[in-house]
Each structure stands twice: as C-alpha cells, then as structure tokens.
Design a protein around this motif. Structure first.
Motif, PDB file in Angstrom:
ATOM      1  N   THR A   1     -25.717 -41.497 -19.750  1.00 56.57           N
ATOM      2  CA  THR A   1     -25.855 -40.224 -20.471  1.00 56.57           C
ATOM      3  C   THR A   1     -27.175 -40.140 -21.216  1.00 56.57           C
ATOM      4  OG1 THR A   1     -23.454 -40.177 -20.743  1.00 56.57           O
ATOM      5  CG2 THR A   1     -24.748 -38.694 -22.122  1.00 56.57           C
ATOM      6  N   LYS A   2     -27.588 -41.224 -21.859  1.00 60.49           N
ATOM      7  CA  LYS A   2     -28.828 -41.201 -22.633  1.00 60.49           C
ATOM      8  C   LYS A   2     -30.036 -40.930 -21.735  1.00 60.49           C
ATOM      9  CE  LYS A   2     -27.144 -42.071 -26.710  1.00 60.49           C
ATOM     10  NZ  LYS A   2     -27.254 -41.080 -27.802  1.00 60.49           N
TER      11      LYS A   2
ATOM     12  N   PHE B   1     -29.940 -39.360 -18.885  1.00 55.84           N
ATOM     13  CA  PHE B   1     -29.855 -37.975 -18.439  1.00 55.84           C
ATOM     14  C   PHE B   1     -30.378 -37.026 -19.513  1.00 55.84           C
ATOM     15  CE2 PHE B   1     -27.661 -33.903 -18.381  1.00 55.84           C
ATOM     16  CZ  PHE B   1     -27.992 -33.451 -17.123  1.00 55.84           C
ATOM     17  N   GLU B   2     -30.094 -37.298 -20.766  1.00 56.76           N
ATOM     18  CA  GLU B   2     -30.588 -36.441 -21.841  1.00 56.76           C
ATOM     19  C   GLU B   2     -32.108 -36.429 -21.879  1.00 56.76           C
ATOM     20  OE1 GLU B   2     -28.730 -37.974 -25.325  1.00 56.76           O
ATOM     21  OE2 GLU B   2     -26.788 -37.009 -24.933  1.00 56.76           O
ATOM     22  N   VAL B   3     -32.716 -37.591 -21.647  1.00 55.79           N
ATOM     23  CA  VAL B   3     -34.180 -37.660 -21.594  1.00 55.79           C
ATOM     24  C   VAL B   3     -34.704 -36.845 -20.413  1.00 55.79           C
ATOM     25  CG1 VAL B   3     -36.158 -39.190 -21.258  1.00 55.79           C
ATOM     26  CG2 VAL B   3     -34.280 -39.896 -22.743  1.00 55.79           C
TER      27      VAL B   3
ATOM     28  N   CYS C   1     -33.204 -34.396 -18.684  1.00 60.40           N
ATOM     29  CA  CYS C   1     -32.908 -32.970 -18.810  1.00 60.40           C
ATOM     30  C   CYS C   1     -33.838 -32.313 -19.820  1.00 60.40           C
ATOM     31  CB  CYS C   1     -31.445 -32.784 -19.220  1.00 60.40           C
ATOM     32  SG  CYS C   1     -30.891 -31.072 -19.223  1.00 60.40           S
ATOM     33  N   GLY C   2     -34.060 -32.977 -20.956  1.00 55.75           N
ATOM     34  CA  GLY C   2     -34.962 -32.423 -21.954  1.00 55.75           C
ATOM     35  C   GLY C   2     -36.376 -32.296 -21.433  1.00 55.75           C
TER      36      GLY C   2
ATOM     37  N   THR D   1     -36.464 -27.124 -14.323  1.00 56.81           N
ATOM     38  CA  THR D   1     -34.999 -27.209 -14.329  1.00 56.81           C
ATOM     39  C   THR D   1     -34.392 -26.881 -12.973  1.00 56.81           C
ATOM     40  OG1 THR D   1     -34.926 -24.941 -15.195  1.00 56.81           O
ATOM     41  CG2 THR D   1     -34.761 -26.740 -16.791  1.00 56.81           C
TER      42      THR D   1
ATOM     43  N   GLN E   1     -17.823 -36.352 -17.204  1.00 58.12           N
ATOM     44  CA  GLN E   1     -18.807 -36.596 -18.249  1.00 58.12           C
ATOM     45  C   GLN E   1     -19.066 -35.297 -19.007  1.00 58.12           C
ATOM     46  OE1 GLN E   1     -22.095 -39.173 -16.569  1.00 58.12           O
ATOM     47  NE2 GLN E   1     -21.013 -38.745 -14.662  1.00 58.12           N
TER      48      GLN E   1
ATOM     49  N   GLU F   1     -20.377 -34.464 -21.891  1.00 54.79           N
ATOM     50  CA  GLU F   1     -21.679 -34.255 -22.523  1.00 54.79           C
ATOM     51  C   GLU F   1     -22.706 -33.776 -21.503  1.00 54.79           C
ATOM     52  OE1 GLU F   1     -20.041 -37.086 -22.538  1.00 54.79           O
ATOM     53  OE2 GLU F   1     -19.339 -37.398 -24.604  1.00 54.79           O
ATOM     54  N   ILE F   2     -22.679 -34.386 -20.325  1.00 56.13           N
ATOM     55  CA  ILE F   2     -23.623 -34.002 -19.274  1.00 56.13           C
ATOM     56  C   ILE F   2     -23.291 -32.620 -18.728  1.00 56.13           C
ATOM     57  CG2 ILE F   2     -24.395 -34.552 -16.934  1.00 56.13           C
ATOM     58  CD1 ILE F   2     -24.245 -37.484 -17.653  1.00 56.13           C
TER      59      ILE F   2
ATOM     60  N   LEU G   1     -24.593 -29.885 -20.930  1.00 54.09           N
ATOM     61  CA  LEU G   1     -26.045 -29.724 -20.823  1.00 54.09           C
ATOM     62  C   LEU G   1     -26.434 -29.007 -19.530  1.00 54.09           C
ATOM     63  CD1 LEU G   1     -27.315 -33.212 -22.085  1.00 54.09           C
ATOM     64  CD2 LEU G   1     -27.571 -31.014 -23.246  1.00 54.09           C
TER      65      LEU G   1
END
Length: 482
Positions: free
Chosen positions: A187-188, A190-192, A194-195, A203, A226, A228-229, A232
């Motif tokens: 997840t971490k 993916f956050e990097v 995606c941001g 995107t 997931q 959280e993902i 997002l």
C-alpha cells in the motif's frame, strides 16, 4: 621455472551429467579479493598489470561480470569505478537474469543501486528475469523493518524522479509498477506511485491492463481486498472496464463475501456516474472512426511535426510582437498638444511658433489618425494580431494541459490590446470604436475559443477509449513526452 597455479572448482550440472571443472586464473581470484576489500587503488594496480582483467569471463552471452560481483556485495566504490570503465556491464544480465542493479536491490544495498542510478538513470529501465525492472522490484518489495520500508519508498521516489518514462515499462505479464505494488499489497508503495502519477499528469496509466485484461482496480477488489487502494483509485479508473472474463471491477467486488460497505457505496456511485456518461470505445473502433475535427486541424497546422510546430510558433510570435507594437505607434503618432479650434470640417491647418498643428480640435495624447484611415488601419492590424494569437494557441493546444499558462498569457495579452485600442480612439470616432470593439471581440472569440472547443470535443472521445497499454492522449503531441 615459476609455475602458475590455476584455481578450479566443480560447477554442478542441472542436466544430471558429470559436473564441469571450471578454472579461474590467479588474476581473477585477486580481483575478487580487491572487490571484497572495496579497494579502488588496488583495482587500478591490477588493471595496469593486465588491461584485459575486467573482460575475463565477461564475453559470454550471460556473464557474471566484476560489476555484478561488486554490486552483489554492496562494494559501491569499486562498483562505480568498474561501471565507469565498462558502462556496458551495467546493462548485462547474468545467468540468473539479473543486472548489477537487480543484485544490489536483492541484497538491500540501496546505496549501491542509488550510485549506479546517478551514472545512468536509464538503468532503472533494464528488464531482468520476468521482465522485472528495478522500478518494479522496489514497488514489489516490503522492508523487514520500519527503516527498511522508509529506504525502499525513498528509493522508489528517486527512481520515478530520475527516469519518468520507467513507469511505462511492463513485465512479462504486461504489468506496470502499479500492478506489481497492488498485487503484492504494498500500500505504501502504491501511495507513492499514485501521488506521483497525479503530479505528472499520467493517471491514465492506472487504466492500463495486464495480460489478463485487468486494471489495478480489478486486482484491488479481488481476493484480499485493499480498501485504501480502492478509495485512491476511484475517480481515476474506468469502473466499466472489463477483463478477459468479461467482468467489471464492481462485479468482482460484489462476488467477494467480505466486501467493505463504504467501498461498495463509492464504487456504486462511480458506476452510476460512468453509466450516465458516453459508453466505452474500444481502440479498434476508435481507429475505424473518421478523423475528428481536432485531428484534421492538427494535421493541417503541421503540429505533428516538431520542426513545423517550432517554425509556426516563432513566426507567429514575431507577428504578434510587431502588431502589438504597431497599436502603440500608429501611423502619424499622437497629438503633442491640445487644441480647442472649433472650425468644423476645416481643411486648413495652421501652425504656432512651435510648428505644432492646431487646425483641428484635439487633446494631447489622442491619435492623429482618424476617420476612414483609422478604421482601416485598426481593423487590418487587429485582424493580423488575432490571427497570430490564434495560430500560437492552435499550435500549442495539442500539448494541452501542459500549455495552459500559454493560453492564459495569450488571453491577458489580447485583453490588454483591446483595452488600449478602444481607449486611444478619439471621442469624435466613438462609432468606429464600437465597430472595432464588436469586430475584435468576435475575431478573438473565434481564434481562442474555437480551438479550445474542438480540443474539448476530441478529448471526450479519447477519454472513452479502453486502451490496454497505451497513452492515447499523447499521440497528437510531441513524439516523446516522457
């Protein structure tokens, strides 16, 4: 007589045959010790004695070069020197299908991987076993502890920053780094990713499909969900996109008995909004369609050719500058004094002691040019100005939204031109000012708003395309927008 001792060991065979006896010259063994000691001076001493030292055993199709050994051991100093002396080693794969950077990452020698990246950022795109690039690797792996996680995430961010185009690389399963992160529940990472995709306006990659026809949203809602993902991804992916089994992400989500209610509500709302919009368009159907107005117009202006586009921009900018300056310095200039002479329609012009014309009533700062001459000059000058503004905008719009600031600057420049021209026209020519105002507003709206409208209609078509692994929006821009 001096006898040279050749070191040897048995290499096991995977075919069941007798093991092969491999021999290594003493120079190679000495090089191994030098690499282990990370001694750069000793490395060059060995090269002075044998200039082919680094090439021993490196001629095979899949060699384990000295750079592989140095990267595997995390010996950054020696690794950097060898990479400088033999740049080709950094891209070679050994028998295991790994490049030196892959080996450094596997052993968590992040400082070595980072150092190799500084020599050549494109090493991030080297495909190893399974098509895995270093970017895929750091997107997949999780650290053993908190500090290890932080180091990996920082390296992932540095990879993205150093080589933007690496995000488009695919594994042998046609997976992007985003697919890899989601499949491994990282997840971490993916956050990097995606941001970063949001910040660089990429995107659309979130809509790409792997070899099973699945987007990252399909993967996120299947199996161990997931939330959280998924949250997002909502809004950046197409919920109507189907995989090779003909299932949408919402259908896969609803089949899972342990689904999250909040995520389900979000998906249903997104699905409802998508249903109200235009239907999805396949890539083959898009190619079968007639060219859109924007595509015809882009071809007409030659904007697919970078050299033509540069010429158009340069010439149009020069014309804009010349016509804008002509509005400030019209033929005849401006009155330098004020005169209250009320003689109507007088054709006699007298001068005072300063040789300044006083035959017509006027105010200092007004245009000397008036009547029909003023009308013709202002119309022609304004027409050329707006045409040049329109050409600049029409040429730059194919790179929108990167050229948004250009559009805003052109609008402000056009408003400034219009205000100046109408203010400077004498009060006696107010009818001319009204005519010019209407003419200028119409021409400016045509030159600026029409290309924007055409682009908007074309972009709506592109947004419908269910492109498996292509950034369709970049086709009409520069050849490489990476």
């Amino acid at each position: 007589m001096i006898l040279q001792v050749r070191h040897s060991y048995f290499h096991p065979s995977s075919t069941g045959k007798a093991p092969r006896l491999l021999h290594f010259p003493p120079q190679t063994m000495t090089l191994q010790k030098t690499i282990a000691a990370d001694d750069v001076n000793e490395l060059y001493s060995l090269i002075e004695r044998d200039e082919n030292l680094l090439d021993h055993g490196s001629e095979s199709p899949f060699p384990n070069t000295p750079l592989h050994d140095a990267a595997n051991q995390g010996k950054t100093k020696v690794a950097m020197e060898i990479a400088i002396l033999k740049p080709s080693f950094a891209r070679k794969l050994n028998r295991g299908g790994h490049s030196p950077m892959h080996l450094a990452l596997q052993k968590k020698h992040y400082h070595t991987a980072r150092a190799l990246m500084t020599l050549d950022p494109k090493l991030i795109r080297v495909r190893g076993r399974g098509g895995i690039t270093p970017l895929h690797f750091v997107a997949r792996e999780k650290g053993d502890n908190e500090q290890d996680n932080v180091d990996q995430l920082e390296l992932l961010a540095e990879f993205l920053f150093a080589c933007k185009s690496s995000i488009e690389d695919l594994t042998s399963q046609c997976e992007t780094a985003v697919h890899v992160a989601v499949k491994n529940h990282n997840t971490k990472a993916f956050e990097v990713l995606c941001g970063w995709l949001k910040r660089v306006n990429l995107t659309q990659i979130l809509k790409w499909k792997d070899q099973n026809g699945e987007t990252v949203l399909h993967i996120a809602v299947s199996g161990e969900q997931q939330p959280e993902i998924i949250k997002l991804l909502i809004g950046y992916t197409n919920v109507h996109a189907k995989n090779l089994q003909g299932k949408t992400a919402l259908q896969i989500f609803l089949e899972n008995p342990n689904r999250n209610q909040d995520v389900e509500n979000r998906l249903r709302r997104q699905e409802h909004r998508a249903r109200c919009s235009t239907p999805t368009l396949s890539l083959s159907k898009y190619f079968s369609m007639e060219l859109t107005v924007f595509e015809k117009y882009a071809g007409y202006f030659g904007t697919q050719n970078e050299n033509v586009r540069e010429i158009l921009l340069i010439v149009s900018t020069l014309i804009v500058t010349a016509t804008y300056q002509a509005a400030f310095t019209p033929p005849g200039g401006y009155w330098q004094d004020s005169s209250s002479n009320t003689t109507a329609n007088s054709t006699v012009v007298t001068t005072n002691s300063s040789s300044i014309a006083i035959g017509k009533p006027h105010h200092a700062g007004n245009l000397i040019l008036s009547g029909k001459s003023l009308l013709v000059f202002t119309i022609v000058n304004s027409l050329v100005f707006t045409a040049s503004i329109g050409t600049v905008w029409a040429t730059a719009i194919t790179l929108y939204p990167d050229t948004l600031t250009v559009y805003l600057s052109l609008c402000l420049l056009s408003i400034a031109y219009f205000v100046f021209v109408t203010i400077e026209i004498p009060k006696s020519d107010k009818l001319i000012a009204m005519i010019l105002g209407g003419f200028y507003e119409c021409s400016l709206a045509t030159m600026l708003l029409l290309p924007a409208y055409v682009w908007f209609k074309h972009n709506r078509v592109l947004s419908r395309i269910d492109a498996t692994r292509r950034r369709v929006g970049g086709w009409l821009g520069s050849e490489d927008r990476k």
